[in-house]
Scaffold this motif. Structure first.
Motif, PDB file in Angstrom:
ATOM      1  N   LYS A   1      -0.234   3.667 -17.699  1.00  0.00           N
ATOM      2  CA  LYS A   1       0.750   4.723 -17.467  1.00  0.00           C
ATOM      3  C   LYS A   1       0.341   5.642 -16.327  1.00  0.00           C
ATOM      4  N   LYS A   2      -0.904   5.547 -15.871  1.00  0.00           N
ATOM      5  CA  LYS A   2      -1.374   6.427 -14.809  1.00  0.00           C
ATOM      6  C   LYS A   2      -0.738   6.054 -13.476  1.00  0.00           C
ATOM      7  N   VAL A   3      -0.464   7.076 -12.679  1.00  0.00           N
ATOM      8  CA  VAL A   3      -0.025   6.869 -11.313  1.00  0.00           C
ATOM      9  C   VAL A   3      -1.145   7.396 -10.434  1.00  0.00           C
ATOM     10  N   VAL A   4      -1.818   6.500  -9.731  1.00  0.00           N
ATOM     11  CA  VAL A   4      -2.951   6.883  -8.895  1.00  0.00           C
ATOM     12  C   VAL A   4      -2.639   6.544  -7.451  1.00  0.00           C
ATOM     13  N   TRP A   5      -2.748   7.568  -6.607  1.00  0.00           N
ATOM     14  CA  TRP A   5      -2.640   7.342  -5.172  1.00  0.00           C
ATOM     15  C   TRP A   5      -4.044   7.442  -4.617  1.00  0.00           C
ATOM     16  N   ALA A   6      -4.528   6.394  -3.968  1.00  0.00           N
ATOM     17  CA  ALA A   6      -5.905   6.394  -3.467  1.00  0.00           C
ATOM     18  C   ALA A   6      -5.975   5.858  -2.048  1.00  0.00           C
ATOM     19  N   LYS A   7      -6.840   6.463  -1.242  1.00  0.00           N
ATOM     20  CA  LYS A   7      -7.036   5.978   0.133  1.00  0.00           C
ATOM     21  C   LYS A   7      -7.690   4.611   0.144  1.00  0.00           C
ATOM     22  N   SER A   8      -8.429   4.290  -0.921  1.00  0.00           N
ATOM     23  CA  SER A   8      -9.111   2.990  -0.974  1.00  0.00           C
ATOM     24  C   SER A   8      -8.168   1.841  -1.326  1.00  0.00           C
ATOM     25  N   ASP A   9      -6.943   2.166  -1.766  1.00  0.00           N
ATOM     26  CA  ASP A   9      -5.965   1.155  -2.149  1.00  0.00           C
ATOM     27  C   ASP A   9      -4.886   1.086  -1.060  1.00  0.00           C
ATOM     28  N   SER A  10      -4.735  -0.063  -0.432  1.00  0.00           N
ATOM     29  CA  SER A  10      -3.783  -0.185   0.683  1.00  0.00           C
ATOM     30  C   SER A  10      -2.343   0.110   0.260  1.00  0.00           C
ATOM     31  N   LYS A  11      -1.990  -0.159  -1.009  1.00  0.00           N
ATOM     32  CA  LYS A  11      -0.630   0.079  -1.478  1.00  0.00           C
ATOM     33  C   LYS A  11      -0.330   1.564  -1.629  1.00  0.00           C
ATOM     34  N   THR A  12      -1.319   2.351  -2.060  1.00  0.00           N
ATOM     35  CA  THR A  12      -1.053   3.762  -2.353  1.00  0.00           C
ATOM     36  C   THR A  12      -1.591   4.720  -1.292  1.00  0.00           C
ATOM     37  N   LYS A  13      -2.294   4.208  -0.305  1.00  0.00           N
ATOM     38  CA  LYS A  13      -2.839   5.066   0.752  1.00  0.00           C
ATOM     39  C   LYS A  13      -1.714   5.806   1.482  1.00  0.00           C
ATOM     40  N   THR A  14      -0.639   5.103   1.793  1.00  0.00           N
ATOM     41  CA  THR A  14       0.496   5.733   2.471  1.00  0.00           C
ATOM     42  C   THR A  14       1.150   6.777   1.580  1.00  0.00           C
ATOM     43  N   LEU A  15       1.235   6.504   0.255  1.00  0.00           N
ATOM     44  CA  LEU A  15       1.824   7.461  -0.676  1.00  0.00           C
ATOM     45  C   LEU A  15       1.007   8.753  -0.699  1.00  0.00           C
ATOM     46  N   LEU A  16      -0.316   8.619  -0.759  1.00  0.00           N
ATOM     47  CA  LEU A  16      -1.201   9.782  -0.768  1.00  0.00           C
ATOM     48  C   LEU A  16      -1.049  10.568   0.534  1.00  0.00           C
ATOM     49  N   ASN A  17      -1.052   9.870   1.657  1.00  0.00           N
ATOM     50  CA  ASN A  17      -0.933  10.540   2.950  1.00  0.00           C
ATOM     51  C   ASN A  17       0.400  11.263   3.096  1.00  0.00           C
ATOM     52  N   THR A  18       1.476  10.688   2.567  1.00  0.00           N
ATOM     53  CA  THR A  18       2.792  11.331   2.612  1.00  0.00           C
ATOM     54  C   THR A  18       2.766  12.642   1.835  1.00  0.00           C
ATOM     55  N   PHE A  19       2.083  12.638   0.696  1.00  0.00           N
ATOM     56  CA  PHE A  19       2.006  13.837  -0.137  1.00  0.00           C
ATOM     57  C   PHE A  19       1.150  14.917   0.523  1.00  0.00           C
ATOM     58  N   ILE A  20      -0.057  14.573   0.959  1.00  0.00           N
ATOM     59  CA  ILE A  20      -0.986  15.603   1.449  1.00  0.00           C
ATOM     60  C   ILE A  20      -0.672  16.065   2.879  1.00  0.00           C
ATOM     61  N   LYS A  21       0.258  15.402   3.524  1.00  0.00           N
ATOM     62  CA  LYS A  21       0.610  15.752   4.898  1.00  0.00           C
ATOM     63  C   LYS A  21       1.084  17.202   5.028  1.00  0.00           C
ATOM     64  N   VAL A  22       1.806  17.706   4.038  1.00  0.00           N
ATOM     65  CA  VAL A  22       2.389  19.051   4.118  1.00  0.00           C
ATOM     66  C   VAL A  22       1.548  20.107   3.397  1.00  0.00           C
ATOM     67  N   LEU A  23       0.375  19.736   2.900  1.00  0.00           N
ATOM     68  CA  LEU A  23      -0.441  20.669   2.124  1.00  0.00           C
ATOM     69  C   LEU A  23      -1.554  21.293   2.947  1.00  0.00           C
ATOM     70  N   ASP A  24      -1.990  22.462   2.510  1.00  0.00           N
ATOM     71  CA  ASP A  24      -3.209  23.070   3.030  1.00  0.00           C
ATOM     72  C   ASP A  24      -4.345  22.470   2.202  1.00  0.00           C
ATOM     73  N   GLN A  25      -4.985  21.440   2.734  1.00  0.00           N
ATOM     74  CA  GLN A  25      -5.988  20.705   1.969  1.00  0.00           C
ATOM     75  C   GLN A  25      -7.194  21.554   1.604  1.00  0.00           C
ATOM     76  N   GLU A  26      -7.559  22.492   2.449  1.00  0.00           N
ATOM     77  CA  GLU A  26      -8.701  23.362   2.136  1.00  0.00           C
ATOM     78  C   GLU A  26      -8.395  24.204   0.903  1.00  0.00           C
ATOM     79  N   LYS A  27      -7.190  24.744   0.844  1.00  0.00           N
ATOM     80  CA  LYS A  27      -6.783  25.538  -0.316  1.00  0.00           C
ATOM     81  C   LYS A  27      -6.747  24.668  -1.570  1.00  0.00           C
ATOM     82  N   LEU A  28      -6.234  23.462  -1.413  1.00  0.00           N
ATOM     83  CA  LEU A  28      -6.164  22.536  -2.540  1.00  0.00           C
ATOM     84  C   LEU A  28      -7.565  22.216  -3.060  1.00  0.00           C
ATOM     85  N   LYS A  29      -8.494  21.953  -2.154  1.00  0.00           N
ATOM     86  CA  LYS A  29      -9.860  21.600  -2.563  1.00  0.00           C
ATOM     87  C   LYS A  29     -10.574  22.759  -3.256  1.00  0.00           C
TER      88      LYS A  29
END
Length: 194
Positions: free
Chosen positions: A93-121
């Protein structure tokens, strides 16, 4: 003859009481300002996550699925966000977006593109969960219980509890609430106007 000026005991007590009163007012104002600042930071974080999810939906046509409220897990490696886990505790049931997975790398990048990653971290606890300014985990659910047209993002706020049940008992489980009127005023979400 020299005259010495001195304070009476009543004057000293009056000044002590006045200084104590001013200090108490100052500390109360400081506490209020700190909580207001933390609340604003958490609201901003939830708005950023919402913007990332909206960007994701625009590009892909859907939100990540989560049948119940689950905390958002974020894995950071070498100062980069490596994966985000949305959804339930069961592995299928988990939805995991990971840079190490070619299928979900684009999904992760689409999400974090508009975020302030430093604030998130800065809002990730020692176990990898996204937390609010008080250290309470931020929960995600899609389809939302309260936001019927989208997803729910909920943070417990200052008291660390989600609303109050009908008996007035606070809870740390957001699934306990079926009516948005049961939420307490310190809870922070993407579906309530405060």
């Amino acid at each position: 003859m020299k005259r010495y000026f001195s304070f009476t005991l009543v004057e000293i007590l009056a000044v002590t009481v006045l200084v104590s009163l001013l200090a108490a007012i100052g500390f109360a104002g400081y506490g209020y300002a700190m909580n207001a600042s933390r609340r604003a930071a958490t609201e901003s974080l939830i708005q950023q996550i919402s913007a990332g999810l909206e960007n994701f939906k625009i590009k892909n046509g859907y939100y990540p699925y989560s049948e119940s409220y689950q905390p958002i897990q974020i894995s950071v490696s070498n100062d980069f966000i490596e994966s985000i886990t949305w959804g339930g505790s069961e592995s299928d049931k988990k939805v995991v977006w990971a840079k190490s997975d070619s299928k979900t790398k684009t999904l992760l990048n689409t999400f974090i593109k508009v975020l302030d990653q430093e604030k998130l971290k800065k809002n990730i606890d020692g176990n990898g969960y996204l937390v609010d300014s008080w250290g309470g985990r931020i929960y995600y659910k899609y389809p939302g219980t309260f936001n019927k047209t989208g997803f729910d993002l909920i943070a417990p706020g200052e008291d660390g509890n989600f609303g109050k049940s009908g008996a007035g008992t606070p809870s740390t489980d957001p699934d306990d609430y079926k009516d948005s009127g049961e939420w307490a005023c310190d809870d922070i979400s993407n579906f309530m106007d405060k």
